[in-house]
Design a protein around this motif. Structure first.
Motif, PDB file in Angstrom:
ATOM      1  N   LEU A  50      -9.410   8.391  -0.845  1.00 19.72           N
ATOM      2  CA  LEU A  50      -8.400   8.774  -1.906  1.00 19.72           C
ATOM      3  C   LEU A  50      -7.160   7.737  -1.930  1.00 19.72           C
ATOM      4  O   LEU A  50      -6.629   7.554  -3.088  1.00 19.72           O
ATOM      5  N   LEU A  51      -6.756   7.495  -0.779  1.00 20.53           N
ATOM      6  CA  LEU A  51      -5.446   6.559  -0.822  1.00 20.53           C
ATOM      7  C   LEU A  51      -5.828   5.158  -1.255  1.00 20.53           C
ATOM      8  O   LEU A  51      -5.098   4.637  -2.181  1.00 20.53           O
ATOM      9  N   ASN A  52      -7.158   4.625  -0.961  1.00 16.43           N
ATOM     10  CA  ASN A  52      -7.501   3.592  -1.719  1.00 16.43           C
ATOM     11  C   ASN A  52      -7.647   3.817  -3.204  1.00 16.43           C
ATOM     12  O   ASN A  52      -7.294   2.792  -3.778  1.00 16.43           O
ATOM     13  N   GLU A  53      -8.317   4.676  -3.790  1.00 14.99           N
ATOM     14  CA  GLU A  53      -8.333   5.013  -5.154  1.00 14.99           C
ATOM     15  C   GLU A  53      -7.140   5.007  -5.751  1.00 14.99           C
ATOM     16  O   GLU A  53      -6.885   4.563  -6.863  1.00 14.99           O
ATOM     17  N   LEU A  54      -6.193   5.902  -4.967  1.00 20.05           N
ATOM     18  CA  LEU A  54      -4.765   5.880  -5.561  1.00 20.05           C
ATOM     19  C   LEU A  54      -4.193   4.469  -5.782  1.00 20.05           C
ATOM     20  O   LEU A  54      -3.323   4.390  -6.670  1.00 20.05           O
ATOM     21  N   CYS A  55      -4.295   3.836  -4.745  1.00 19.67           N
ATOM     22  CA  CYS A  55      -3.790   2.416  -4.792  1.00 19.67           C
ATOM     23  C   CYS A  55      -4.332   1.648  -5.831  1.00 19.67           C
ATOM     24  O   CYS A  55      -3.588   1.154  -6.536  1.00 19.67           O
ATOM     25  N   THR A  56      -5.647   1.566  -5.997  1.00 21.62           N
ATOM     26  CA  THR A  56      -6.242   1.083  -6.906  1.00 21.62           C
ATOM     27  C   THR A  56      -5.990   1.412  -8.397  1.00 21.62           C
ATOM     28  O   THR A  56      -5.898   0.450  -9.444  1.00 21.62           O
ATOM     29  N   SER A  57      -5.609   2.564  -8.487  1.00 21.33           N
ATOM     30  CA  SER A  57      -5.361   3.048  -9.916  1.00 21.33           C
ATOM     31  C   SER A  57      -3.876   2.956 -10.181  1.00 21.33           C
ATOM     32  O   SER A  57      -3.411   3.495 -11.134  1.00 21.33           O
ATOM     33  N   ASN A  58      -3.117   2.331  -9.127  1.00 16.16           N
ATOM     34  CA  ASN A  58      -1.895   2.104  -9.485  1.00 16.16           C
ATOM     35  C   ASN A  58      -0.976   3.292  -9.568  1.00 16.16           C
ATOM     36  O   ASN A  58       0.167   3.539  -9.886  1.00 16.16           O
ATOM     37  N   TYR A  59      -1.416   4.691  -8.822  1.00 18.88           N
ATOM     38  CA  TYR A  59      -0.551   5.748  -8.502  1.00 18.88           C
ATOM     39  C   TYR A  59       0.258   5.718  -7.270  1.00 18.88           C
ATOM     40  O   TYR A  59       1.367   6.252  -7.186  1.00 18.88           O
ATOM     41  N   LEU A  60      -0.404   4.919  -6.460  1.00 13.21           N
ATOM     42  CA  LEU A  60       0.567   4.342  -5.338  1.00 13.21           C
ATOM     43  C   LEU A  60       0.530   3.050  -4.842  1.00 13.21           C
ATOM     44  O   LEU A  60      -0.227   2.383  -5.420  1.00 13.21           O
ATOM     45  N   LEU A  61       1.934   2.546  -4.243  1.00 12.63           N
ATOM     46  CA  LEU A  61       1.868   1.294  -3.793  1.00 12.63           C
ATOM     47  C   LEU A  61       1.586   1.094  -2.449  1.00 12.63           C
ATOM     48  O   LEU A  61       2.233   1.678  -1.710  1.00 12.63           O
ATOM     49  N   TYR A  62       0.663  -0.147  -2.144  1.00 10.76           N
ATOM     50  CA  TYR A  62       0.470  -0.266  -0.592  1.00 10.76           C
ATOM     51  C   TYR A  62       1.374  -1.642  -0.190  1.00 10.76           C
ATOM     52  O   TYR A  62       1.413  -2.534  -0.842  1.00 10.76           O
ATOM     53  N   LYS A  63       2.048  -1.287   1.032  1.00 12.71           N
ATOM     54  CA  LYS A  63       2.859  -2.512   1.378  1.00 12.71           C
ATOM     55  C   LYS A  63       2.451  -2.721   2.923  1.00 12.71           C
ATOM     56  O   LYS A  63       2.418  -1.680   3.687  1.00 12.71           O
ATOM     57  N   ASN A  64       2.437  -4.027   3.411  1.00 10.45           N
ATOM     58  CA  ASN A  64       2.113  -4.021   4.653  1.00 10.45           C
ATOM     59  C   ASN A  64       3.478  -4.511   5.336  1.00 10.45           C
ATOM     60  O   ASN A  64       3.964  -5.604   4.809  1.00 10.45           O
ATOM     61  N   ILE A  65       4.189  -3.768   6.306  1.00  9.28           N
ATOM     62  CA  ILE A  65       5.464  -4.250   6.745  1.00  9.28           C
ATOM     63  C   ILE A  65       5.136  -4.060   8.321  1.00  9.28           C
ATOM     64  O   ILE A  65       4.708  -3.070   8.788  1.00  9.28           O
ATOM     65  N   ASP A  66       5.623  -5.062   9.039  1.00  8.22           N
ATOM     66  CA  ASP A  66       5.323  -5.316  10.301  1.00  8.22           C
ATOM     67  C   ASP A  66       3.861  -4.777  10.825  1.00  8.22           C
ATOM     68  O   ASP A  66       3.568  -4.064  11.699  1.00  8.22           O
ATOM     69  N   ASN A  67       2.877  -5.182  10.112  1.00 10.96           N
ATOM     70  CA  ASN A  67       1.405  -5.046  10.337  1.00 10.96           C
ATOM     71  C   ASN A  67       1.063  -3.709  10.416  1.00 10.96           C
ATOM     72  O   ASN A  67       0.251  -3.166  11.073  1.00 10.96           O
ATOM     73  N   LYS A  68       1.749  -2.900   9.703  1.00 12.78           N
ATOM     74  CA  LYS A  68       1.326  -1.300   9.323  1.00 12.78           C
ATOM     75  C   LYS A  68       1.375  -1.205   7.578  1.00 12.78           C
ATOM     76  O   LYS A  68       1.995  -1.780   7.038  1.00 12.78           O
ATOM     77  N   ALA A  69       0.335  -0.242   7.332  1.00 12.02           N
ATOM     78  CA  ALA A  69       0.285  -0.207   6.047  1.00 12.02           C
ATOM     79  C   ALA A  69       1.091   1.025   5.378  1.00 12.02           C
ATOM     80  O   ALA A  69       1.420   2.257   6.515  1.00 12.02           O
ATOM     81  N   PHE A  70       2.120   1.011   4.679  1.00 11.61           N
ATOM     82  CA  PHE A  70       2.901   2.122   4.121  1.00 11.61           C
ATOM     83  C   PHE A  70       2.602   2.341   2.791  1.00 11.61           C
ATOM     84  O   PHE A  70       2.455   1.307   1.797  1.00 11.61           O
ATOM     85  N   TYR A  71       2.803   3.670   2.272  1.00 14.47           N
ATOM     86  CA  TYR A  71       2.612   3.804   0.803  1.00 14.47           C
ATOM     87  C   TYR A  71       3.957   4.674   0.119  1.00 14.47           C
ATOM     88  O   TYR A  71       4.696   5.135   1.023  1.00 14.47           O
ATOM     89  N   THR A  72       3.848   4.103  -1.118  1.00 14.69           N
ATOM     90  CA  THR A  72       5.131   4.770  -1.774  1.00 14.69           C
ATOM     91  C   THR A  72       4.403   5.063  -3.340  1.00 14.69           C
ATOM     92  O   THR A  72       3.634   4.429  -3.400  1.00 14.69           O
ATOM     93  N   ILE A  73       4.986   6.095  -3.747  1.00 21.12           N
ATOM     94  CA  ILE A  73       4.497   6.513  -5.048  1.00 21.12           C
ATOM     95  C   ILE A  73       4.962   5.589  -6.246  1.00 21.12           C
ATOM     96  O   ILE A  73       6.209   5.158  -6.072  1.00 21.12           O
ATOM     97  N   THR A  74       4.101   5.329  -7.231  1.00 16.67           N
ATOM     98  CA  THR A  74       4.721   4.384  -8.519  1.00 16.67           C
ATOM     99  C   THR A  74       5.228   5.322  -9.484  1.00 16.67           C
ATOM    100  O   THR A  74       5.110   6.627  -9.457  1.00 16.67           O
ATOM    101  N   PRO A  75       5.883   4.582 -10.492  1.00 20.19           N
ATOM    102  CA  PRO A  75       6.338   5.424 -11.842  1.00 20.19           C
ATOM    103  C   PRO A  75       5.201   6.010 -12.309  1.00 20.19           C
ATOM    104  O   PRO A  75       5.250   7.306 -13.055  1.00 20.19           O
ATOM    105  N   LEU A  76       4.020   5.605 -12.576  1.00 20.79           N
ATOM    106  CA  LEU A  76       2.990   6.053 -13.195  1.00 20.79           C
ATOM    107  C   LEU A  76       2.362   7.335 -12.227  1.00 20.79           C
ATOM    108  O   LEU A  76       1.971   8.276 -12.659  1.00 20.79           O
ATOM    109  N   GLY A  77       2.287   7.136 -10.888  1.00 25.38           N
ATOM    110  CA  GLY A  77       2.058   8.132 -10.049  1.00 25.38           C
ATOM    111  C   GLY A  77       3.016   9.375 -10.004  1.00 25.38           C
ATOM    112  O   GLY A  77       2.327  10.560 -10.227  1.00 25.38           O
ATOM    113  N   LYS A  78       4.347   9.129 -10.145  1.00 26.92           N
ATOM    114  CA  LYS A  78       5.188  10.231 -10.590  1.00 26.92           C
ATOM    115  C   LYS A  78       4.982  11.038 -11.906  1.00 26.92           C
ATOM    116  O   LYS A  78       5.102  12.127 -12.067  1.00 26.92           O
TER     117      LYS A  78
END
Length: 185
Positions: A50-78
């Motif tokens: 589901l995390l992967n699907e939410l990122c693919t659909s642009n509901y979540l944004l995936y960032k790689n910070i210091d070799n760790k995956a971080f998620y934030t909600i996008t405006p579309l997700g909100k």
């Protein structure tokens, strides 16, 4: 093998969006996994899908910070969450709402305070300690010690008392600077 209904999939996606929105800071894959599994909202494999699907659909944004995956909600997700929040069971929303402050504090501490050591030579260990605030390094300290035990103790103390240690370092540096220039505080 159980088949998950579309309603349950949608509900689980909304739960993920709700948690990530409420946390309101980037959340690592490990942290969201811990929250989801501790509360038995869904299993690990469903969560990752589901995390992967939410990122693919642009509901979540995936960032790689210091070799760790971080998620934030996008405006579309909100926006989507605002339309469908009512589809999340009230008991689950209440559980999240009542524990969000603790969750956020734990995430901040895990994310922004780090200490680790590496073997850098024969009987030499380099200890790296950091405090970050909103992706800005407040302090990035590296020291070399002679024993693994000392390196471990420094890491433990940093993780438990980093704010106090940081304040002591800053106070000491300021005090030394003023003393050397002949100025009084």
């Amino acid at each position: 093998m159980s088949i998950v209904s579309n309603k349950e999939l949608a509900e689980n996606k909304l739960i993920l969006l709700y948690i990530i929105d409420k946390v309101n800071i980037p959340i690592s894959n490990l942290q969201i996994t811990k929250i989801i599994l501790e509360n038995k909202f869904m299993n690990y494999f469903m969560l990752q899908q589901l995390l992967n699907e939410l990122c693919t659909s642009n509901y979540l944004l995936y960032k790689n910070i210091d070799n760790k995956a971080f998620y934030t909600i996008t405006p579309l997700g909100k926006q989507t969450l605002s339309y469908f929040t009512g589809h999340i069971p009230q008991g689950i929303k209440s559980l999240i709402d009542n524990s969000i402050s603790n969750i956020r504090n734990n995430i901040r501490n895990e994310t922004f305070i780090s200490a680790e050591y590496t073997l850098s030579g024969e009987n030499e260990f380099t200890v790296s300690c950091q405090v970050r605030e909103d992706n800005f390094n407040l302090i990035d300290l590296k020291v070399t010690v002679g024993t693994k035990n000392d390196a471990r103790r420094i890491c433990e103390n940093w993780k438990k008392h980093s704010q106090e240690i940081y304040s002591e370092i800053i106070e000491s540096l300021i005090k030394d600077r003023i003393k050397n220039t002949g100025e009084n505080s």
